[in-house]
Scaffold this active site. Sequence first.
Site, PDB file in Angstrom:
ATOM      1  N   GLU A 144      21.228 -11.397 -35.807  1.00 19.72           N
ATOM      2  CA  GLU A 144      21.534 -10.658 -37.064  1.00 19.72           C
ATOM      3  C   GLU A 144      23.037 -10.487 -36.564  1.00 19.72           C
ATOM      4  O   GLU A 144      23.671  -9.897 -35.817  1.00 19.72           O
ATOM      5  CB  GLU A 144      20.702  -9.488 -36.824  1.00 19.72           C
ATOM      6  CG  GLU A 144      21.225  -8.544 -38.439  1.00 19.72           C
ATOM      7  CD  GLU A 144      20.538  -7.379 -38.729  1.00 19.72           C
ATOM      8  OE1 GLU A 144      19.271  -7.190 -37.952  1.00 19.72           O
ATOM      9  OE2 GLU A 144      21.027  -6.376 -38.962  1.00 19.72           O
ATOM     10  N   LYS A 201      14.881   1.079 -37.009  1.00 22.92           N
ATOM     11  CA  LYS A 201      14.980  -0.339 -37.021  1.00 22.92           C
ATOM     12  C   LYS A 201      16.443  -0.630 -36.590  1.00 22.92           C
ATOM     13  O   LYS A 201      16.524  -1.504 -35.657  1.00 22.92           O
ATOM     14  CB  LYS A 201      14.676  -0.900 -38.252  1.00 22.92           C
ATOM     15  CG  LYS A 201      14.675  -2.582 -38.352  1.00 22.92           C
ATOM     16  CD  LYS A 201      15.978  -2.967 -38.592  1.00 22.92           C
ATOM     17  CE  LYS A 201      16.145  -4.545 -38.744  1.00 22.92           C
ATOM     18  NZ  LYS A 201      17.243  -5.164 -38.519  1.00 22.92           N
ATOM     19  N   ASP A 203       9.767  -7.595 -22.202  1.00 18.58           N
ATOM     20  CA  ASP A 203       8.812  -7.760 -23.110  1.00 18.58           C
ATOM     21  C   ASP A 203       9.134  -6.839 -24.362  1.00 18.58           C
ATOM     22  O   ASP A 203       8.856  -5.669 -24.195  1.00 18.58           O
ATOM     23  CB  ASP A 203       7.419  -7.343 -22.738  1.00 18.58           C
ATOM     24  CG  ASP A 203       6.512  -7.597 -23.564  1.00 18.58           C
ATOM     25  OD1 ASP A 203       6.640  -7.818 -24.809  1.00 18.58           O
ATOM     26  OD2 ASP A 203       5.132  -7.769 -23.095  1.00 18.58           O
ATOM     27  N   HIS A 229      28.687  -5.598 -42.923  1.00 20.68           N
ATOM     28  CA  HIS A 229      27.669  -6.245 -42.733  1.00 20.68           C
ATOM     29  C   HIS A 229      27.893  -7.735 -43.373  1.00 20.68           C
ATOM     30  O   HIS A 229      27.778  -8.782 -42.976  1.00 20.68           O
ATOM     31  CB  HIS A 229      26.489  -5.714 -43.362  1.00 20.68           C
ATOM     32  CG  HIS A 229      25.240  -6.665 -43.058  1.00 20.68           C
ATOM     33  ND1 HIS A 229      24.502  -6.287 -41.722  1.00 20.68           N
ATOM     34  CD2 HIS A 229      24.488  -7.390 -43.693  1.00 20.68           C
ATOM     35  CE1 HIS A 229      23.448  -6.878 -41.823  1.00 20.68           C
ATOM     36  NE2 HIS A 229      23.295  -7.490 -43.111  1.00 20.68           N
TER      37      HIS A 229
END
Length: 440
Positions: free
Chosen positions: A85, A280, A296, A393
Amino acid sequence: MSKSISGFSKLSKVKKIDWIVDTYFSNAENAKAVLKQYWNDNEKLQQLHDEFIENTITNYYLPLGVAPNFLINDKLYTIPMAIEESSVVAAASKAAKFWLNRGGFKTKVISTTKIGQVHFIYKGDFEKLKQFFNEVKPKLIHDTNTITKNMKKRGGGILDIELRDKTNNIKNYYQLHVSFETLDAMGANFINSCLEQFAETFKNEALDFQLFSDEEKQIDIIMSILSNYVPDCLVRAEVSCNVEDLSENNSVNGEAFANKFVQAVKIAEVEPYRAVTHNKGVMNGIDAVVLATGNDFRAVEAGVHAYASRNGKYSSLTHAKVENGIFTFWIEIPLALGTVGGLTGLHPLVKLSLEMLHKPSAKELMQIVAVAGLAQNFAALSSLTTTGIQEGHMKMHLMNILNQFEATDIEKQTLIEHFKNNTVTHSAVTEAINELRIKN
Ligand code: MEV
């Protein structure tokens, strides 16, 4: 139409690729060339990657970026992040720099206990089962001695085994609920090996337990597996400063910033729709470091989100307050991580990432990862409550759009300059690149 195939895993890599490209691609040669592009010419390295999993047909690249200037407990770190991202590494770097001049991040490991369970069915009297458990417990521990020997030498091992009655949830259902200390290992293999040994000993010893009836002797082991829910493997990271010190170049009023920021966190604490997106953003930072260090991330994700719902409602992982003119922002999360075992000693980039982090212990890595999550959330909330997220962004996303248009280096330079003073949207970039191409 797709077709099924048997014995695929036994085919050579070349044959696997042939089958894939012939079955699924109109231009088989082109598909083959794309797969080939991502192979590594270094045969040994490629073989290492081939053997991580089954049926490898190529490698899947993610960028490995770094976010420098993280001051954690007065020690400087450059944090490696593997993520696709666009804005994540830039946001982490910005937050690190911001807090570098305000005392940095303070962290603390609260606990390091991990859990595994043997789930079983027992049809009989609970009092007798309790008696059997108490008698067999030393043998359960004894029978895992070969598995636990090295871990015990280093100061870890099995902490406790409890018998849990779960018959209120499911008829005849019980557990051996086991706690472990696995030190610098994430411990999945260690825990699972111990659990499978417990299950075998437990089942076999039951056959000889005098007080059990024939039916009671037939303990049915359903499964033995570690839990990725690790609420007692907790770490805390925090930043704080005077409210006035939150203003940068006097462009923002520190108090107004702090109040709005705290409001934004409170919304995530009470509103699940917001909490999920808020978390998130936290996981943008956490997963990127977890991946870079060969841990993991699915286990971490599952455990963290379960923790976020521990009070019966999904809520924010971070918290913020202003008290007596001091702004404090913190995170407390469960992280079961390892810095030995698994991929950590195998994947060359993982080894490099760990060395960049001063070869941390698992406890140190927990603290670094928690900081990455907190920093990411700080950056996201700072943008969201001031300029909005899209400005930064889309600036970072500009390169992706330009690459979609296969822009040349000169076109990129011109358009990056142009969008320093113009809002980036997909259509604005399309228009600008078309105009540029008409002109030239
Ligand atoms: C985007 O990947 C993450 C954010 O949506 C997080 C947030 O809203 O806090 C920006």
